[in-house]
Design an enzyme around this catalytic site. Structure first.
Site, PDB file in Angstrom:
ATOM      1  N   ASN A  77      96.758   7.227  75.795  1.00 18.19           N
ATOM      2  CA  ASN A  77      96.058   8.652  75.834  1.00 18.19           C
ATOM      3  C   ASN A  77      94.834   8.217  75.983  1.00 18.19           C
ATOM      4  O   ASN A  77      93.990   7.505  75.421  1.00 18.19           O
ATOM      5  CB  ASN A  77      96.164   8.963  74.193  1.00 18.19           C
ATOM      6  CG  ASN A  77      95.371  10.136  73.887  1.00 18.19           C
ATOM      7  OD1 ASN A  77      94.611  10.617  74.811  1.00 18.19           O
ATOM      8  ND2 ASN A  77      95.636  10.977  72.727  1.00 18.19           N
ATOM      9  N   CYS A 107      89.838  15.560  73.648  1.00 15.44           N
ATOM     10  CA  CYS A 107      90.853  15.333  74.698  1.00 15.44           C
ATOM     11  C   CYS A 107      91.189  16.651  75.392  1.00 15.44           C
ATOM     12  O   CYS A 107      91.505  16.691  76.513  1.00 15.44           O
ATOM     13  CB  CYS A 107      92.226  15.006  74.115  1.00 15.44           C
ATOM     14  SG  CYS A 107      92.184  13.607  73.270  1.00 15.44           S
ATOM     15  N   HIS A 163      97.871  16.913  78.814  1.00 13.96           N
ATOM     16  CA  HIS A 163      97.018  15.972  78.505  1.00 13.96           C
ATOM     17  C   HIS A 163      98.134  14.815  77.790  1.00 13.96           C
ATOM     18  O   HIS A 163      99.036  15.273  77.297  1.00 13.96           O
ATOM     19  CB  HIS A 163      96.181  16.240  77.135  1.00 13.96           C
ATOM     20  CG  HIS A 163      95.751  15.338  76.440  1.00 13.96           C
ATOM     21  ND1 HIS A 163      95.110  14.162  76.917  1.00 13.96           N
ATOM     22  CD2 HIS A 163      95.601  15.010  75.008  1.00 13.96           C
ATOM     23  CE1 HIS A 163      94.660  13.364  75.934  1.00 13.96           C
ATOM     24  NE2 HIS A 163      95.031  13.907  74.744  1.00 13.96           N
TER      25      HIS A 163
END
Ligand code: UT7
Length: 369
Positions: free
Chosen positions: A281, A112, A251
């Site tokens: 996500n 990520c 993020h």
């Protein structure tokens, strides 16, 4: 004035098919309220095309926004944990499709944190003079590897791609400071053994080996502390106080992780941009997609001081301070779209449901509709 990497184009590509919390209720013992309260997510997208298709379209849109011909690019850099193939890279396939014949191309995997790592690479190469124009793409097809009956992971992740063009600039705008880090000793908290999402990845693989292993609570704590520490360091390097930051684009891991980090950093939460509710996500794609959405929502103004911060598998983390340039409007629009699809979300995740059925003691033919 030294050379800096300034953002001149941006774009995103989100596939059309939604996986809602109501859909997930049919797959495991979860519910809409729990998911919203614990993650902030209402829906996420499942791609009917390859991740490279998402990356290509996001890239074309970013190039149009920058007013660039692909032949002007020096480098295409794709951050992804779920590439179609390990080789050739997504970046090389995108380079071919765009006809970016003068561009180098490579993929980077920092989970990520990938987009932040890729930005640091692009900015460093631009500042050194090695390259002048770089297309950075974050692209994920996480649906290619998910066990949708595992409620501890299935509620979180979605597919998508975002892209940004960085160009060399001699002004005061651009990337000002970078903080990158990793702690491989904690790597076992997030493990994904699958290799490549192209075709039927589940053929000849063992379900118990392939499921995403994820220690949610441990990751949650590492993420909150890691983001707060990284943002503190990068602001110190750039010489800014937190009050001087105009926009934070984190993020989009979990709304509660971002809220907790925002409180630790004593940041004004109205400056923190979130779009996790509709996209979930999306790994390395989340920050560039959020940059695009923040611009569309008029939340970025010329000259703004912006902080990007991410945390992910590895474990890895990274934060960037950048000063936005003078333009917040696109120079052009790319009119292309993804091919349409009639598939339902359950059609798209059927291979996953069949493959992981035995882990849940279910008949692979017992599928929801
Ligand atoms: O992108 C970077 C990588 N990923 C992340 O940053 C994600 C990090 N972690 C998280 O986002 C959160 O830890 C999760 C969303 C995965 C889980 O949230 P949590 O608040 O940490 O929940 P928990 O694991 O502490 O579970 C609380 C309760 C448990 O029940 P009991 O033991 O209290 O009875 C779980 O069994 O909630 C239960 N639970 C669920 N219930 C309904 C766990 N998952 C679910 C679910 N639906 N999906």
């Amino acid at each position: 004035m030294s050379t800096k990497a300034v953002i001149t184009g941006w774009g995103k590509c989100i596939p059309p098919v939604e996986l809602t919390n109501a859909d997930l209720e049919k797959l495991s013992d979860t519910n809409d309220q729990w998911i919203i309260d614990r993650t902030g997510i209402k829906s996420r997208r499942i791609s009917h095309v390859d991740g490279t298709d998402l990356a290509e379209l996001a890239g074309r849109r970013a190039l149009a926004a920058a007013g660039l011909d692909p032949k002007e690019l020096d480098l295409i850099l794709v951050a992804s944990t779920t590439p179609d193939l390990i080789c050739p890279s997504v970046a090389a396939m995108v380079q071919d499709r765009l006809g970016a014949v003068n561009s180098a191309a490579f993929d980077l995997n920092a989970a990520c944190s990938g987009f932040v790592y890729a930005t640091a690479n692009a900015a460093g190469m631009i500042e050194s003079g090695f390259v002048k124009k770089v297309l950075v793409i974050g692209a994920e097809k996480l649906s290619g590897v998910m066990d949708y009956r595992d409620r501890s992971t299935s509620v979180l992740f979605g597919d998508g791609a975002g892209a940004v063009v960085y160009e060399a600039s001699e002004g005061d705008a651009g990337v000002l400071a970078v903080d990158l880090g990793a702690d491989g000793g904690k790597g076992q908290t997030m493990v994904l053994k699958s290799m490549g999402t192209n075709g039927n990845v589940f053929e000849s693989l063992l379900a118990e080996e392939m499921a995403l292993h994820f220690e949610g609570q441990a990751v949650f704590k590492i993420a909150v502390q890691g983001i707060a520490a990284s943002v503190t360091r990068v602001l110190g390097t750039a010489g800014f106080e937190s009050e001087e930051v105009d926009v934070v684009i984190p993020h989009q891991a979990n709304a509660r992780i971002v809220d907790a980090a925002t409180r630790l950093l004593k940041l004004d939460e109205s400056k923190v941009f979130m779009n996790i509710d509709t996209l979930g996500n999306t790994g390395a794609a989340s920050i560039p997609m959020a940059i695009s959405d923040a611009l569309d929502a008029d939340q970025i103004s010329p000259g703004d001081i912006i902080v990007l911060s991410a945390f992910g598998g590895g474990v890895t983390w990274g934060s960037i301070v950048l000063k936005w340039g003078e333009r917040t409007e696109r120079l052009g629009h790319h009119e292309g779209e993804l091919p349409p699809t009639d598939a339902t979300v359950f059609d798209l995740i059927e291979p996953n449901l069949r493959f992981f059925a035995e882990l849940h003691g279910l008949d692979p033919e017992d599928l929801p509709s």
